[in-house]
Scaffold this active site. Structure first.
Site: not given
Ligand code: NAD
Ligand code: DAU
Length: 367
Positions: A34, A37, A83, A135-137, A161, A165, A190, A306-307
């Site tokens: 790691d 950050t 990460a 992620t599901d995004e 983001y 991914k 989430n 959020r845009p």
């Protein structure tokens, strides 16, 4: 017995995964890599730091040679890759770090794994696995009427983001197809639970109530997220590692969709309840004036949206359920109470994360 390299193990999900894994598989060797950050926190690994099977390495996944060295030295057979730069808001104001870590960093790990596992045949034919946590995004956004995301849903990422991914998922797939690297990918909804960095909605709301600060609701607050207790994510990854088919993607989710505004109101209610039931809390958290007065909801403040804000995420985890036997164990009712209690019991952890004093400590340790 496995030797597992876990990247991002000092972050929210990575640390919970390390705890879960070391509890389940007491003889496995666990190596965490790691970069620490702002989102990485060694204090999240306190419970395992004295375990002789645990090793922490402070380093960057972009350092391919270091990764190769770790794979060889620890004879790693399993790599679980958490990460990442993970916060959507930060990807909007500063996308470069997301491309660097999430795309180039994942590629660096893939190159190292290919070299050591395939080209050098470190494990002399024994099984290896590269598991990528996604992620599901990557699937984009849903309307209220749309069916939930399946593994067949086309990728349509909307934030830098999510795009980074998605790109990393494609690279993992390509290394399996082209070089035969044994990869799997999980796409999860989430998460919430202990050790969650307080810039994300649920811990932000809890800690802001304790500081008597506004609870910012983006836009109309009607966006929907599908919340899963973090340990259930760890259990899902465990099933993919133990039973998942190489080259496949698996969705992990909780069947637990909530409008943002409703989840914030629920947390307000539960926080008020905690203060009403335990008079010692008012003296421990004397800044939590709204909660002490039983009125946390008064802190809710609607702010600019959020845009590119995705309206709804929902995971269809039928494949993971039928093929691997996946079922979340924690109900939202109990999981959210456990989470609130964890933040009430662990003020030192989140205060240090928020005021940066923990970061100062890291800098001293590693300068
Ligand atoms: P996090 O931001 O809490 O932790 C990320 C960790 O990665 C930190 O410890 C950080 O120090 C480390 N890191 C960052 N850049 C690094 C680098 N270059 N080299 C080595 N380490 C580095 O993230 P999280 O919420 O725990 O998410 C973990 C993974 O799960 C991410 O890949 C994320 O995309 C994915 N995911 C998250 C969620 C969620 O709800 N949080 C849901 C689905 C998938
Ligand atoms: O779906 C999985 C994703 O969930 C992960 O891939 C990401 O790494 C993780 O950060 C999370 O992304 P979200 O953007 O959904 O999480 P966040 O906690 O930032 O926001 C949840 C919802 O709440 C989202 O609709 C934005 C909204 N929100 C968030 C914050 C921080 C607010 O309304 N106010 C806020 O202050």
């Amino acid at each position: 017995m496995r030797s597992i390299l876990i990247t991002g193990g000092a972050g929210f999900i990575g640390a919970n995964f390390v705890h879960y894994w070391m509890n389940q598989y007491k003889n496995d060797k666990v190596i965490v890599l790691d970069a620490l950050t702002y989102a990485g926190n060694l204090a999240s690994l306190e419970p395992v730091k004295e375990n002789p099977n645990f090793t922490f390495v402070h380093g960057d996944i972009l350092n391919t040679e270091l990764v190769e060295e770790l794979l060889r030295h620890h004879k790693v057979d399993t790599l679980v890759h958490f990460a990442a730069e993970s916060h959507v808001d930060r990807s909007i104001t500063g996308p470069d770090a997301f491309l660097e870590t999430n795309i180039m960093g994942t590629h660096s790990l893939l190159k190292a794994a290919k070299k050591v596992w395939l080209d050098e045949d470190l494990l002399q034919g024994a099984e290896h696995r590269f598991h990528h946590v996604s992620t599901d995004e990557v699937y984009g956004t849903l309307s209220l009427e749309d069916p939930a995301f399946t593994e067949e849903t086309a990728y349509a990422p909307n934030s830098p983001y999510a795009a980074s991914k998605a790109a990393s998922d494609h690279l993992v797939r390509a290394y399996n197809e082209t070089y035969g690297l044994k990869t799997t990918i999980s796409n999860c909804s989430n998460n919430y639970g202990p050790y969650h960095f307080p810039e994300k909605l649920i811990p932000l709301v809890i800690t802001n109530i304790l500081h008597d600060k506004a609870l910012p609701i983006y836009g109309d607050g009607q966006q929907i997220r599908d919340w899963l207790y973090v340990e259930d994510h760890a259990r899902g990854i465990e099933l993919v590692l133990n039973k998942g088919k190489v080259g496949e993607n698996y969705n992990i989710g909780g069947h637990n969709e909530w409008h943002n505004i409703d989840i914030v109101k629920l947390i307000c209610l539960l926080m008020d309840e905690c203060f009403a039931n335990d008079s010692t809390l008012a003296s421990c958290f004397d800044t939590a004036k709204a909660a002490i007065a039983g009125n946390s909801e008064s802190l809710i403040t609607y702010v600019k949206d959020r845009p590119g804000h995705d309206r709804r995420y929902a995971i269809d985890a039928a494949k993971t359920r039928t093929e691997l036997g996946y079922e979340p164990a924690e109900s939202f009712e109990t999981g959210i109470r456990r989470t609130i209690q964890w933040y009430l019991n662990n003020e030192a952890w989140w205060q240090a994360v928020m005021d940066g004093s923990y970061q100062d400590w890291i800098n001293k340790q590693y300068s």
